[in-house]
Design a protein around this motif. Structure first.
Motif, mmCIF file in Angstrom:
data_model
loop_
_atom_site.group_PDB
_atom_site.id
_atom_site.type_symbol
_atom_site.label_atom_id
_atom_site.label_comp_id
_atom_site.label_asym_id
_atom_site.label_seq_id
_atom_site.Cartn_x
_atom_site.Cartn_y
_atom_site.Cartn_z
ATOM 1 N N LEU A 174 0.864 -1.172 0.000
ATOM 2 C CA LEU A 174 0.000 0.000 0.000
ATOM 3 C C LEU A 174 0.902 1.224 0.000
ATOM 4 C CD1 LEU A 174 -2.401 -1.287 2.801
ATOM 5 C CD2 LEU A 174 -2.519 -1.729 0.342
ATOM 6 N N PHE A 175 0.868 1.994 -1.073
ATOM 7 C CA PHE A 175 1.796 3.102 -1.262
ATOM 8 C C PHE A 175 1.085 4.432 -1.004
ATOM 9 C CE2 PHE A 175 4.390 6.176 -3.480
ATOM 10 C CZ PHE A 175 5.694 5.723 -3.322
ATOM 11 N N CYS A 176 1.492 5.105 0.071
ATOM 12 C CA CYS A 176 0.896 6.385 0.455
ATOM 13 C C CYS A 176 1.634 7.526 -0.246
ATOM 14 C CB CYS A 176 0.977 6.563 1.970
ATOM 15 S SG CYS A 176 0.137 5.281 2.911
ATOM 16 N N LYS A 177 0.936 8.231 -1.118
ATOM 17 C CA LYS A 177 1.567 9.271 -1.932
ATOM 18 C C LYS A 177 1.531 10.633 -1.234
ATOM 19 C CE LYS A 177 0.712 8.828 -6.446
ATOM 20 N NZ LYS A 177 -0.006 8.601 -7.727
ATOM 21 N N LYS A 178 2.447 11.476 -1.626
ATOM 22 C CA LYS A 178 2.504 12.838 -1.086
ATOM 23 C C LYS A 178 1.167 13.546 -1.293
ATOM 24 C CE LYS A 178 7.448 13.600 -1.976
ATOM 25 N NZ LYS A 178 8.430 14.371 -2.784
ATOM 26 N N GLY A 179 0.806 14.362 -0.303
ATOM 27 C CA GLY A 179 -0.450 15.098 -0.397
ATOM 28 C C GLY A 179 -1.644 14.343 0.121
ATOM 29 N N GLY A 180 -1.419 13.122 0.622
ATOM 30 C CA GLY A 180 -2.511 12.311 1.122
ATOM 31 C C GLY A 180 -2.725 12.467 2.611
ATOM 32 N N ILE A 240 3.028 -1.126 4.302
ATOM 33 C CA ILE A 240 2.601 0.239 4.035
ATOM 34 C C ILE A 240 3.850 1.094 3.869
ATOM 35 C CG2 ILE A 240 1.305 2.221 4.877
ATOM 36 C CD1 ILE A 240 -0.405 0.289 6.474
ATOM 37 N N THR A 241 4.006 1.627 2.689
ATOM 38 C CA THR A 241 5.177 2.421 2.369
ATOM 39 C C THR A 241 4.728 3.649 1.583
ATOM 40 O OG1 THR A 241 7.378 2.324 1.353
ATOM 41 C CG2 THR A 241 5.616 1.096 0.250
ATOM 42 N N GLY A 242 5.675 4.368 0.976
ATOM 43 C CA GLY A 242 5.302 5.517 0.168
ATOM 44 C C GLY A 242 6.288 6.656 0.272
ATOM 45 N N ASP A 243 5.934 7.782 -0.365
ATOM 46 C CA ASP A 243 6.764 8.977 -0.311
ATOM 47 C C ASP A 243 6.095 10.109 0.458
ATOM 48 O OD1 ASP A 243 4.794 9.770 -2.098
ATOM 49 O OD2 ASP A 243 6.132 9.916 -3.833
ATOM 50 N N ALA A 244 5.041 9.786 1.197
ATOM 51 C CA ALA A 244 4.365 10.778 2.030
ATOM 52 C C ALA A 244 5.243 11.136 3.227
ATOM 53 C CB ALA A 244 3.024 10.246 2.508
ATOM 54 N N PRO A 245 5.138 12.370 3.745
ATOM 55 C CA PRO A 245 5.954 12.788 4.888
ATOM 56 C C PRO A 245 5.639 11.985 6.145
ATOM 57 C CG PRO A 245 4.992 14.689 3.776
ATOM 58 C CD PRO A 245 4.324 13.470 3.207
ATOM 59 N N GLU A 246 6.554 12.013 7.075
ATOM 60 C CA GLU A 246 6.381 11.330 8.343
ATOM 61 C C GLU A 246 5.154 11.869 9.078
ATOM 62 O OE1 GLU A 246 9.032 10.362 12.392
ATOM 63 O OE2 GLU A 246 9.899 11.454 10.689
ATOM 64 N N ASN A 247 4.403 10.957 9.709
ATOM 65 C CA ASN A 247 3.219 11.310 10.515
ATOM 66 C C ASN A 247 2.152 12.067 9.727
ATOM 67 O OD1 ASN A 247 4.561 10.160 12.694
ATOM 68 N ND2 ASN A 247 5.397 12.121 13.385
ATOM 69 N N SER A 248 1.955 11.713 8.463
ATOM 70 C CA SER A 248 0.980 12.430 7.630
ATOM 71 C C SER A 248 -0.259 11.613 7.280
ATOM 72 C CB SER A 248 1.653 12.891 6.333
ATOM 73 O OG SER A 248 2.116 11.789 5.564
#
Length: 322
Positions: free
Chosen positions: A199-205, A228-236
């Protein structure tokens, strides 16, 4: 011998006309954009499936970027799509919620989907399902109401509202899949199990799931052994928020990235959701797993409770891995 040959020919013709394969294999339809198959488009192949056929129809899709708004009707049962390569066999469209339809009206979330799947017993392997409209608000890649649906080694690409598990009471199984998005990118009322998925959490989510589990349904979303991975910031990111009051979502033995907020869950600004929604975890790992900092209205499952989340119990007797 002449009579036997004539009899075999007659059996073969009857089988061909009825859509039955006398060799015990599934009937296959081939889609290829270069014209080397039976059809050049996926929708043409879907349309060719006999209505209410009581056997599996396999549609083999050769590599290509198929830009089509697809619809598999309820009469097209037990249809199985198999792609040549999960990264190169792409079914996509670019509608989104605020886009205008032919009457000048906004399409809405449901109207934005690239693929509508109604027929029960649907299955897909090695395919990318995408909404290519970009970060423009709600834009669904797949809208699925099919009961006993199975996705293996598939990718779901989009931003907000990528995967709409629409079907009330339907059961859906996802294994070894990749699902990406920004906000509520897995949402809906189905009972769905995700095993060994990324599950890839993208920036802005902001929220991974938004279940709308009916109050009469025991199980909503069950994630097992997922990453659960992604390029979203920490704690977002929150693991989920309740689109409807009785939302149910559980993560079991999952690896949580650092984009997951310490609180874990969100009540969507409504205090009463804390009493009705059921959110739980069991033996997760990773920097995003902080059980001592989770909301006090979420749960940490006991060993015995975790055992109840087996595939046949979650799916009310249906076992898609048999």
């Amino acid at each position: 011998m002449a009579k036997l040959g004539l009899k075999c020919l007659t059996i073969a013709l009857v089988a061909l006309l009825s859509g039955t394969n006398i060799y015990g294999q599934d009937k296959k339809i081939i889609v290829a954009q270069d014209g080397s198959g039976d059809y050049k488009t996926v929708q043409e192949a879907i349309n060719a499936v006999p209505d209410f056929r009581n056997a599996t129809t396999v549609i083999l899709i050769k590599n290509g970027n198929y830009k089509e708004k697809l619809n598999l009707s309820a009469s097209k049962k037990m249809v199985k799509l198999i792609g040549e390569n999960p990264e190169k066999t792409v079914l996509t469209y670019d509608d989104y919620a605020q886009k205008k339809n032919s009457f000048g009206e906004a399409m809405g979330t449901s109207g934005s989907s690239s693929f509508y799947i109604y027929g029960d017993g649907f299955a897909a392997e090695n395919i990318t399902f995408a909404n290519s409209s970009g970060p423009v608000g709600q834009a669904v890649a797949v809208w699925i109401a099919s009961d006993q649906a199975v996705f293996k080694n598939c990718r779901f690409l989009g931003f907000q509202d990528t995967l709409y598990t629409y079907g009330r009471g339907s059961r859906q199984y996802y294994k070894n899949c990749y699902i990406e998005g920004t906000t509520d990118f897995i949402f809906g009322s189905s009972t769905a199990m995700f095993e060994n998925c990324i599950l890839f959490c993208k920036k802005g989510g902001s929220y991974l799931t938004a279940a709308s589990t009916p109050d009469t349904t025991k199980y909503g979303y069950v994630f097992k052994n997922c990453k659960i991975t992604g390029d979203a910031p920490e704690n977002s990111f929150a693991l989920g928020r309740p689109w409807r009051p009785y939302a149910k979502t559980v993560f079991i033995n999952c690896e949580l990235g650092n984009m997951i907020k310490p609180a874990g869950w969100d009540h969507w600004g409504k205090e009463s959701n804390k009493q009705t929604a059921y959110y739980a975890e069991y033996k997760n790992t990773g920097p995003g797993y902080k059980p001592d900092k989770r909301t006090d209205w979420s749960q940490q499952l006991s060993d015995d409770e975790a055992k109840t989340y087996n595939i046949t119990q979650v799916f009310r007797g249906w076992n898609p891995v048999q």
